[in-house]
Design an enzyme around this catalytic site. Structure first.
Site, short mmCIF file in Angstrom:
data_model
loop_
_atom_site.label_atom_id
_atom_site.label_comp_id
_atom_site.label_asym_id
_atom_site.label_seq_id
_atom_site.Cartn_x
_atom_site.Cartn_y
_atom_site.Cartn_z
N GLU A 219 -3.40 7.49 -4.13
CA GLU A 219 -3.28 6.22 -3.42
C GLU A 219 -3.14 5.05 -4.40
O GLU A 219 -3.88 4.97 -5.38
CB GLU A 219 -4.53 6.02 -2.55
N TYR B 240 0.87 -1.18 0.00
CA TYR B 240 0.00 0.00 0.00
C TYR B 240 0.90 1.22 0.00
O TYR B 240 1.85 1.31 0.78
CB TYR B 240 -0.89 0.00 1.26
#
Ligand code: GDP
Ligand code: MN
Length: 374
Positions: free
Chosen positions: A190, A101
């Site tokens: 993101e 992530y």
């Protein structure tokens, strides 16, 4: 303003970040034509502005043309968390060794940028944040200094990548920051998952949100790159925040909606959301709001609390009834309805067999009871 995955990836590409090849499919005709043109396996992904598509069945791998047509058409007809699928993205399949992530966001409290990252990326990132927060790392950086090699070194180490990856991480971070964030006034960039694929880092997903105060110059460049005006389309015509409880809440006005949440809590229930349909909401807005909560598996009962002023009770009642009639999911709905066109609203609810209240505390109790928490 949120962008679709394929739009976020288009901005990545403009910023020089290598992305998996992608084709956007909007119609059955597009699907049919693409089926014989793509390389297999290929990933088919619902394009919606909400997250969690993987878990909702909106991401599928097709091994051949037959599966491609079947899955793509299935996904085209889906509604995810109340949002109709706008299109399907056919993305080149990435071989994934590990899912990471990586995001950059504006941290308003420290007035800095933050590189939020984890070595445990993927669809369970929220669970990781809850259950093993030690796997979530934060590296702040000064907006006037930008991203330096020591930032990349720290991030690479936290992500479990070796020394030889530092250059790649630095390059990716700088492109995310300078090429996407600064260039397009994004307040969030993101990548989840960022795939470790052999020696490469590949963005498998993209979530980009653009600052609502972006300048006209930025908006017009986005229009050119994306082919649509992102400031024109909002996810919902209402204010929605998902919470971790189970009593669905719909109110009109932020104050009343918060008071509704307090009432539910007072009787021992946990709100599943904050959802304010605003003033003067019409039946389609109410309909979409009710649909969203009906399709949320965490919601066990729905409490609609409306004080009709500009908002008309009959519009609200019709919206709720329509949502119930067109939804496959059955959940208890408790309505408290007072104000403009109240009688007409009640008639509509009575006809549909939905009980209503005029007192907020009685309705709150009924909702908590219906959710099985009393
Ligand atoms: P989200 O659930 O809305 O965040 O959708 P994602 O695009 O993140 O996809 C969800 C999950 O599907 C990912 O975490 C991967 O595990 C898997 N996935 C998506 N695309 C690929 C791909 O190209 N290759 C592989 N192996 N898995 C993929
Ligand atoms: Mn994702």
């Amino acid at each position: 303003m949120r962008l679709y995955e394929y739009e976020g990836k288009a901005l990545f590409s403009k910023a020089g970040i290598k992305i998996p090849g992608q084709t956007l499919l909007k119609t059955q005709e597009d699907v049919r034509r693409a089926a014989s043109a793509v390389k297999y396996p290929v990933v088919l992904k619902a394009q919606v502005l909400v997250g969690g598509r993987g878990k909702a069945g909106g991401v599928k791998v097709a091994k051949n043309a037959e599966e491609f047509v079947k899955y793509a058409n299935e996904i085209l007809g889906m509604t995810i968390k109340g949002e109709k699928v706008a299109a399907v993205l056919a993305a080149d399949y990435v071989r994934i060794d590990r899912e990471l992530y990586l995001s950059i966001l504006v941290d308003r409290s420290s007035r800095k940028y933050m590189i939020l990252h984890s070595d445990k990326g993927g669809v369970d990132i929220e669970e990781v944040a809850r259950e093993s927060p030690e796997h979530i790392y934060r590296t702040p950086f000064d907006p006037f200094i930008g991203i330096k090699e020591y930032h990349a070194r720290e991030v690479a180490k936290n992500l479990g990548l070796d020394q030889s990856s530092v250059g790649r991480v630095l390059d990716l971070l700088r492109r995310m920051h300078e090429g996407v964030m600064l260039h397009y006034s994004a307040d969030l960039v993101e990548i989840n998952p960022l795939a470790v694929s052999g020696s490469e880092l590949v963005p498998v997903d993209a979530k980009v949100t653009i600052d609502d105060n972006a300048t006209d110059a930025v908006i017009s460049e986005l229009k050119e790159v994306l082919g649509r005006d992102p400031s024109e389309e909002e996810v919902h015509e209402f204010n929605y925040v998902k919470l971790d409880g189970y009593v669905g809440i719909i109110g009109n006005g932020a104050g009343l909606t918060m008071a509704t949440m307090d009432e539910v809590q007072r009787f021992g229930g946990k709100p599943a959301d904050f959802l304010d349909i605003g003033g003067g909401a019409e039946r389609n807005v109410v309909h979409d709001a009710a649909k969203l909560l009906l399709s949320d598996p965490d919601v066990r009962a729905i409490f609609v609390n409306i004080l009709g002023g500009i908002t008309r009770c009959d519009e609200v009642a019709s919206g709720v009834v329509e949502a119930l009639n067109t939804s496959s999911s059955r959940k208890p709905i408790v309505i408290r309805l007072v104000g403009t066109n109240e009688d007409e609203g009640r008639r509509i609810l009575e006809k549909a067999g939905i009980s209503y209240y005029t007192e907020m505390d009685e309705a709150a109790q009924a909702a908590v009871r219906a959710a099985g928490a009393m």
